[in-house]
Design a protein around this motif. Structure first.
Motif, PDB file in Angstrom:
ATOM      1  N   ALA A 123      -2.739 -11.890 -14.936  1.00 20.63           N
ATOM      2  CA  ALA A 123      -2.979 -11.345 -16.280  1.00 20.63           C
ATOM      3  C   ALA A 123      -3.114  -9.824 -16.173  1.00 20.63           C
ATOM      4  N   SER A 124      -4.285  -9.281 -16.523  1.00 15.47           N
ATOM      5  CA  SER A 124      -4.472  -7.828 -16.504  1.00 15.47           C
ATOM      6  C   SER A 124      -5.071  -7.325 -15.196  1.00 15.47           C
ATOM      7  N   VAL A 125      -5.300  -8.241 -14.239  1.00 14.70           N
ATOM      8  CA  VAL A 125      -5.939  -7.873 -12.977  1.00 14.70           C
ATOM      9  C   VAL A 125      -4.889  -7.749 -11.876  1.00 14.70           C
ATOM     10  N   THR A 126      -4.905  -6.620 -11.171  1.00 18.05           N
ATOM     11  CA  THR A 126      -4.029  -6.433 -10.019  1.00 18.05           C
ATOM     12  C   THR A 126      -4.816  -6.804  -8.770  1.00 18.05           C
ATOM     13  N   ALA A 127      -4.555  -8.008  -8.238  1.00 16.88           N
ATOM     14  CA  ALA A 127      -5.298  -8.504  -7.076  1.00 16.88           C
ATOM     15  C   ALA A 127      -4.799  -7.884  -5.783  1.00 16.88           C
ATOM     16  N   VAL A 128      -3.487  -7.640  -5.702  1.00 16.56           N
ATOM     17  CA  VAL A 128      -2.874  -7.005  -4.529  1.00 16.56           C
ATOM     18  C   VAL A 128      -1.996  -5.876  -5.045  1.00 16.56           C
TER      19      VAL A 128
ATOM     20  N   ALA B  75      -7.369  -5.003   9.157  1.00 13.85           N
ATOM     21  CA  ALA B  75      -7.089  -4.280   7.916  1.00 13.85           C
ATOM     22  C   ALA B  75      -8.286  -4.461   6.988  1.00 13.85           C
ATOM     23  N   VAL B  76      -8.903  -3.360   6.598  1.00 12.75           N
ATOM     24  CA  VAL B  76     -10.030  -3.414   5.669  1.00 12.75           C
ATOM     25  C   VAL B  76      -9.495  -3.275   4.252  1.00 12.75           C
TER      26      VAL B  76
ATOM     27  N   THR C  61      -7.693 -12.653   0.602  1.00 15.62           N
ATOM     28  CA  THR C  61      -7.314 -14.065   0.530  1.00 15.62           C
ATOM     29  C   THR C  61      -6.020 -14.240  -0.256  1.00 15.62           C
ATOM     30  N   THR C  62      -5.832 -13.431  -1.283  1.00 12.28           N
ATOM     31  CA  THR C  62      -4.586 -13.498  -2.057  1.00 12.28           C
ATOM     32  C   THR C  62      -3.397 -13.132  -1.178  1.00 12.28           C
ATOM     33  N   VAL C  63      -3.561 -12.126  -0.323  1.00 20.61           N
ATOM     34  CA  VAL C  63      -2.478 -11.764   0.606  1.00 20.61           C
ATOM     35  C   VAL C  63      -2.165 -12.932   1.533  1.00 20.61           C
TER      36      VAL C  63
ATOM     37  N   ARG D   8      -6.057  -3.016  -2.012  1.00 23.17           N
ATOM     38  CA  ARG D   8      -5.296  -2.163  -1.108  1.00 23.17           C
ATOM     39  C   ARG D   8      -5.935  -2.162   0.279  1.00 23.17           C
ATOM     40  N   ILE D   9      -5.145  -1.720   1.260  1.00 19.79           N
ATOM     41  CA  ILE D   9      -5.685  -1.549   2.602  1.00 19.79           C
ATOM     42  C   ILE D   9      -6.332  -0.171   2.671  1.00 19.79           C
TER      43      ILE D   9
END
Length: 343
Positions: A17-22, A208-209, A46-48, A214-215
């Motif tokens: 929706a309006s959220v950019t998870a990755v 990767a933090v 987790t999405t990645v 984002r990383i």
């Protein structure tokens, strides 16, 4: 990396929706690497992992596994397998049948799948438990069954979604050692998701933090801990003392934002006169006995409240109590410059 990576993510993006998870993640993971994705809840790690596994479809970008573009390939056609936190074992099946299930689905004959399943159980030191049901096993044993089931089909990469999160502390520490040993023996790529920074530092070749999809920083455990690039990484990976611009100027004599790890600080009754060292006066608020060490909380006269970690050995020069005046000392080389929040 010069060799073909096991996993390559290019501009990977996932929106809900309006959220950019990755948010446009670029990443290469080497074959045979133990790689961890570390971050708080909602950071995108987790999405990645789910995107790599094929359980989610990206909004943008590409996913390559061992040189092949699998961005739109279904999960069952990808050369990876996943271990979840809840193990997802079949309670009515024996341990052996649980491990052999993936082989049965792939049409492997009974004799061969039994042989391969027993080998997988032996690899996790559970070959004597083949006839038991999952309910007859401890949490650590069930976790090892889940690992055997995931590796018996010989995936090129193993994806682990916080697999140790449900275990108690002592068992989790034991499983960390076993997991790293198993990865070395199998020689396959492990992608490990966790929010536990100590777990990531203990297990990983690189980490990767993640922060806000984002990383934030990518490096070896030592690089992340000793040289955090940003305020977020310094604060999230381990315990640290943060000095904002005002305190950096008054205490450190520097402009900007900085971090000093508690174990890099020492306490003394007088300021240090050694070259390359600086001291700041303060008052002990509390001293906490940790067994292997002592954590002192000190209010600096011209700075913030900080934490000082000292080893519980004969090298300690003072043994302060609450309300005592002390001088906190550090080496200039242990002060790490940070990118401030929002920069």
């Amino acid at each position: 990396m010069t060799a073909q990576p096991a996993i390559r993510l290019s501009g990977l993006t996932k929106e809900f929706a309006s959220v950019t998870a990755v948010d446009h993640v670029d990443l290469e993971i080497a074959e045979g690497e133990f790689f961890s994705m570390l971050g708080p809840s909602g950071s995108g790690k987790t999405t990645v992992l789910r995107l790599i596994a094929g359980f989610e479809q990206p909004t943008g970008g590409t996913i390559e596994l061992f040189g092949a573009d699998v961005t739109r390939t279904p999960p069952f056609d990808r050369p990876v397998n996943t271990v979840f936190q809840d193990y997802a074992l079949f309670p009515h099946m024996s341990v052996l049948d649980n491990v052999a299930y993936g082989l049965r689905v792939r049409g492997v004959g009974r004799a061969e799948r039994r042989e391969r399943a027993m080998r997988a159980l032996a690899a996790v030191r559970l070959d004597g438990f083949a006839d038991r049901k999952p309910a007859q096993l401890s949490g650590g044993q069930r976790q090892r069954v889940a690992l055997a089931r995931a590796t018996v089909v010989e995936p090129k990469a193993l994806l682990l979604d916080e697999p140790l999160g449900a275990l108690d502390l002592k068992l989790r520490e034991q499983m960390q050692v076993e997991l790293k040993q198993l990865q070395r023996e199998l020689g396959i790529t492990f992608i490990f998701v966790t929010h536990d920074q100590e777990e990531a530092l203990t297990l990983s070749d690189r980490v990767a933090v993640f922060h806000d999809g984002r990383i934030e920083q990518l490096g070896t455990p030592r690089e992340l801990y000793e040289n955090p690039a940003s305020h977020f990484v310094a604060d999230f990976v381990g315990t640290t003392n943060l000095f904002g611009p005002d305190h950096a100027r008054t205490v450190l004599g520097r402009e900007g934002e900085f971090s000093i790890r508690p174990e890099k600080l020492t306490l003394a009754a007088a300021p240090s006169a050694a070259g390359g060292e600086r001291s700041a006066a303060g008052t002990v608020v509390d001293s906490i006995y940790l067994g292997s060490g002592l954590r002192h909380i000190v209010d600096l006269d011209d700075g913030p409240r900080i934490s000082v970690l000292e080893r519980n050995d004969r090298s300690r020069t003072v043994d302060p109590g609450r309300g005592d005046r002390v001088h906190v000392t550090w080496h200039d080389e242990d002060v790490v410059a940070l990118i401030p929040p929002g920069a």
